[in-house]
Design an enzyme around this catalytic site. Structure first.
Site, PDB file in Angstrom:
ATOM      1  N   CYS A   1       2.148   4.927   1.934  1.00 40.87           N
ATOM      2  CA  CYS A   1       3.343   4.870   1.561  1.00 40.87           C
ATOM      3  C   CYS A   1       3.698   5.192  -0.148  1.00 40.87           C
ATOM      4  O   CYS A   1       4.493   5.401  -0.353  1.00 40.87           O
ATOM      5  CB  CYS A   1       4.380   3.620   2.036  1.00 40.87           C
TER       6      CYS A   1
ATOM      7  N   ASP B   1       3.201   2.787  -1.947  1.00 43.06           N
ATOM      8  CA  ASP B   1       3.785   1.676  -2.576  1.00 43.06           C
ATOM      9  C   ASP B   1       2.825   0.830  -3.412  1.00 43.06           C
ATOM     10  O   ASP B   1       2.431   0.986  -3.141  1.00 43.06           O
ATOM     11  CB  ASP B   1       4.861   0.905  -1.754  1.00 43.06           C
TER      12      ASP B   1
ATOM     13  N   CYS C   1       8.950  -2.508   0.894  1.00 42.60           N
ATOM     14  CA  CYS C   1       9.940  -2.262   1.260  1.00 42.60           C
ATOM     15  C   CYS C   1       9.705  -3.912   1.786  1.00 42.60           C
ATOM     16  O   CYS C   1       9.361  -4.754   1.755  1.00 42.60           O
ATOM     17  CB  CYS C   1       9.588  -1.158   2.730  1.00 42.60           C
TER      18      CYS C   1
ATOM     19  N   CYS D   1       2.184  -2.104   5.391  1.00 41.05           N
ATOM     20  CA  CYS D   1       3.028  -2.569   4.205  1.00 41.05           C
ATOM     21  C   CYS D   1       2.503  -4.195   4.197  1.00 41.05           C
ATOM     22  O   CYS D   1       2.456  -4.878   3.039  1.00 41.05           O
ATOM     23  CB  CYS D   1       4.462  -3.249   5.019  1.00 41.05           C
TER      24      CYS D   1
END
Ligand code: FES
Length: 211
Positions: A36, A38, A63, A107
């Site tokens: 992603c 991130d 997130c 994540c």
């Protein structure tokens, strides 16, 4: 449609534990997720005698799942030895959070990778690495995938600014295809040196800007 987050995830997301940075950290890491884009940063204070984690903090640019995982794994890791903390898995974190939607697995993996990379950083800086793999061009390239190109928010390798890597006699040379007076040149040099220098068989890192 909102994701079906558990109550525990939402609670950790709203009130994350151990958020922030440790200015005089003994070790730190910045990890990016290829899935992603991130990022997460992890900071450690470690007791040099017992090798216990006295303090751990994290900063997340990810997130809710990433923040909740960072929160729970730092809680689990605090007070543990480095060897114990190394065994924390994303699955364990996810279970402690009452489960995460499968689409959010990466994540959780990102947060756990951040913690592991910070532990590895401590071990490298303190000569505690057990498996001494010789540094090669590939090892250096892999590390450079964790240095962000501030112009794009993606890593240096993916944004194709690394034009050459050489490794010889403990000296690593990295050529970056940007002008030496580029506004982020110093910042990139510092980050590259910080990532490569702790390798056990590296005694000098030279970063050249070649455009
Ligand atoms: Fe990137 Fe969750 S979507 S960390």
């Amino acid at each position: 449609m909102p994701l079906p987050y558990s109550e525990i995830v939402m609670e950790h997301f709203r009130n994350p534990r151990n958020v922030g940075r440790i200015e005089d950290a003994d070790a730190k890491s910045i990890e990016g997720s290829p899935a992603c884009g991130d990022m997460v940063a992890v900071y450690l204070k470690v007791d040099p005698e017992s090798l216990r984690i006295d303090d751990v903090k994290f900063e997340s640019y990810g997130c809710a799942s990433n923040i909740a995982t960072g929160s729970i794994i730092t809680e689990i890791a605090k007070g543990k030895t480095l060897d114990e903390a190394k065994t924390i898995t994303w699955k364990q974190a996810s279970e402690a959070l009452g489960g995460l939607p499968p689409i959010k697995t990466h994540c959780s993996v990102l947060a756990v990778d951040g913690l592991r990379a910070a532990i590895q950083n401590y071990e490298e800086r303190h000569g505690l690495v057990k498996e001494r793999v010789p540094t090669t061009v590939e090892v250096v390239r892999k590390r450079l995938k964790h240095v962000m190109n501030p112009m794009t928010g993606l890593d240096l390798v993916r944004t194709k600014v690394v034009s050459d890597i050489q490794v010889a006699d403990g000296v690593v040379r990295v050529s970056i295809d940007l002008p030496a007076d580029h506004q982020f040149a110093n910042n990139m040099r510092d980050e590259i040196v910080e990532k490569i220098e702790p390798l056990w068989d590296v005694h000098k890192v030279v970063v050249e800007f070649t455009e």
